[in-house]
Write a protein that holds these residues in place. Structure first.
Motif, PDB file in Angstrom:
ATOM      1  N   SER A  11       0.823  -1.200   0.000  1.00 12.34           N
ATOM      2  CA  SER A  11       0.000   0.000   0.000  1.00 12.34           C
ATOM      3  C   SER A  11       0.863   1.258   0.000  1.00 12.34           C
ATOM      4  CB  SER A  11      -0.919  -0.005   1.225  1.00 12.34           C
ATOM      5  OG  SER A  11      -1.737   1.142   1.255  1.00 12.34           O
ATOM      6  N   ASN A  68      -6.586   2.170  -8.486  1.00 10.81           N
ATOM      7  CA  ASN A  68      -6.592   2.616  -7.088  1.00 10.81           C
ATOM      8  C   ASN A  68      -5.662   1.745  -6.246  1.00 10.81           C
ATOM      9  OD1 ASN A  68      -8.657   4.573  -7.655  1.00 10.81           O
ATOM     10  ND2 ASN A  68     -10.152   2.895  -7.589  1.00 10.81           N
ATOM     11  N   ARG A  99      -5.108   1.415  -2.284  1.00  9.25           N
ATOM     12  CA  ARG A  99      -6.172   0.764  -1.527  1.00  9.25           C
ATOM     13  C   ARG A  99      -6.390  -0.672  -1.997  1.00  9.25           C
ATOM     14  NH1 ARG A  99      -7.730   5.976  -2.571  1.00  9.25           N
ATOM     15  NH2 ARG A  99      -8.756   5.388  -4.514  1.00  9.25           N
ATOM     16  N   ASP A 106      -5.188   7.049   2.638  1.00 13.14           N
ATOM     17  CA  ASP A 106      -5.747   5.825   2.081  1.00 13.14           C
ATOM     18  C   ASP A 106      -4.764   4.655   2.111  1.00 13.14           C
ATOM     19  OD1 ASP A 106      -4.064   6.923   0.257  1.00 13.14           O
ATOM     20  OD2 ASP A 106      -5.436   6.806  -1.451  1.00 13.14           O
TER      21      ASP A 106
END
Length: 482
Positions: free
Chosen positions: A76, A234, A237, A405
């Motif tokens: 991440s 994305n 996430r 995030d």
């Protein structure tokens, strides 16, 4: 220049950010191949550790989830193609990254060769007289060609194969659960076959630890989701979700059928004494025709795994070339991306050629060369998961503050600490077992070669060191697909 900017402007184009979490998970699970793990590794575990497989694979599942937490947080914060190499090099530095790169450079093609050489054993139930070597060569060529197609095509192809193998696992679970011969409590006291008496005898602590080790190896591959970070939407996430879902599904998909077999086998002594325990159970409960169909499905599952690992291995070499961790003349073509498929075709083909060459290495050498590298890789990942937050708190270049995030594992630092304890235990057991010395020695030699490569070449490349020290924050605004 920020690393992610470099990642997105590589000569020859950029990777296609077109996968969702589901597509990533499909490819990752295909590389793990839960069905072939149950039939091959699970079957060997049943023969060696008896009902200890229940506790061994259950504890291995817990350890695997802990390691998955480490992968999820690291990926991440650093959502970059390249798998373990990219994560470790950006957190622990290029020296450790070089060691992990060498582990992947050697182990991924060898694993492809091991899988490919086993395809004929399963296809042989339908096509007699298949030569293992020639079958392996054909399978690797076809898998490498498939791995050069665009990533969404590969997600669909691997997803279709994956459906077939998951159906085979579901069949095993149903056959066991509708013919329950003993209560779950019968599995609480680990027992294995005593070859001297032909009956069951208590399984010692050492045997249980080895069963855990077998389970960890059987579940391995959920970290493969990281290889596709630059192709996942994305990513900051989504990659954490892909890693964790892949680990959870794998543990359940393997533990449930193995437990069902233990509960549903008519005789544990006969099950543990069989040459192929899982196939023996299946044949006894479903008949020969169904067994042949399932074994063909396992052959397809192995081919599917080869495709997925070919995709991963190509991205490993692509990432290292892009990081300038290879000499420029070698790196330049390997760091390119096809403008049509947006895939690292050159890097994928090179790793496929290495896998083809590996098929000519004796099989026992292949097994020894890959046997202990997994524990070392997990050790580097767990250590990196411990260090990454310390870098953040100090404000180091590679440890930039996590964005809102970014995924943060629960109960940190317990997951990486417990993972390191489990890995250390595996090493101790390995050192005490002379049969594992060769495998450990080869793994240590590969890692030593990686550190030597850094010392003799890589540390003299300021551009590479600067690149690996950059901020690889994933800017979604810069990742829109043309």
């Amino acid at each position: 220049m920020p690393l992610d900017t470099a990642a997105m402007t590589t000569t020859g184009g950029q990777l296609s950010r077109s996968l969702g979490v589901g597509g990533n998970v499909l490819i990752t699970l295909s590389g793990i191949s839960p069905a072939s793990s149950v039939f091959i590794l699970g079957g060997a575990a049943l023969a060696g550790y008896g009902t200890g497989v229940f506790w061994g694979f259950l504890l291995a599942g817990v350890i695997s989830i802990l390691i998955a937490f480490c992968y999820a947080e690291l990926a991440s914060r650093h959502p970059i193609a390249g798998g373990d190499y990219s994560l470790v090099s950006r957190v622990l530095g290029p020296a450790a990254g070089s060691a992990v790169f060498f582990i992947g450079l050697v182990s991924l093609p060898l694993i492809i060769a091991i899988f490919a050489l086993g395809v004929a054993d399963y296809l042989g139930v339908a096509i007699a007289g298949l030569d293992p070597l020639w079958t392996a060569l054909v399978v690797i060529v076809l898998a490498t060609v498939t791995a050069c197609f665009n990533i969404r095509t590969n997600a669909w192809v691997t997803g279709a194969f994956l459906f077939v193998e998951m159906a085979a696992l579901a069949l095993l679970a149903v056959l066991g659960l509708i013919h329950i011969e003993r209560p779950v409590s019968a599995l609480f006291d680990p027992q294995a076959l005593d070859l001297a008496t032909g009956g069951l005898a208590p399984l010692g602590i050492a045997g249980l630890v080895l069963a855990v080790t077998q389970g960890i190896f059987s579940y391995n591959g959920y970290g493969g989701a990281v290889y596709f970070a630059e192709e996942t939407k994305n990513a900051k996430r989504a990659i954490a979700k892909a890693v964790l879902w892949s680990a959870i599904i794998t543990v359940l998909a393997e533990l449930i059928p193995l437990t069902a077999i233990l509960l549903g086998a008519s005789s544990l002594e006969e099950l543990f004494g069989a040459d192929l325990p899982v196939e023996t159970f299946l044949s006894g409960r479903a008949g020969e025709t169904v067994t042949v169909i399932v074994l063909i499905a396992i052959a397809l599952a192995i081919v599917n795994a080869i495709i997925a690992i070919a995709l991963q291995s190509g991205r490993l070499l692509f990432a290292a070339a892009r990081d300038r961790a290879l000499p420029q003349r070698i790196a330049a073509p390997l760091a390119t991306v096809s403008p049509r498929t947006r895939m690292p075709i050159a890097a994928t083909i090179v790793m496929g050629v290495i896998a083809l060459a590996a098929c000519f290495i004796p099989f026992d050498v292949l097994l020894n060369a890959t046997g202990s590298t997994l524990a070392f890789s997990y050790g580097f990942i767990a250590l990196a998961a411990l260090v990454v937050r310390r870098q953040t708190s100090r404000g180091d270049g590679v440890g930039h503050a996590a964005s809102a995030d970014s995924y943060r594992m629960p109960l940190w630092p317990a997951p990486p600490v417990l993972s390191l304890v489990a890995i250390a235990t595996i090493f101790v057991i390995g050192i005490l077992d002379p049969a594992q010395w060769l495998s450990l020695g080869i793994a240590i030699g590969i890692i030593g070669a990686g550190f030597a490569y850094f010392s003799l070449y890589l540390r003299r490349s300021p551009a590479t060191l600067h690149l690996l020290a950059g901020d690889d924050d994933d800017d979604e605004d810069d990742e829109e697909i043309a």
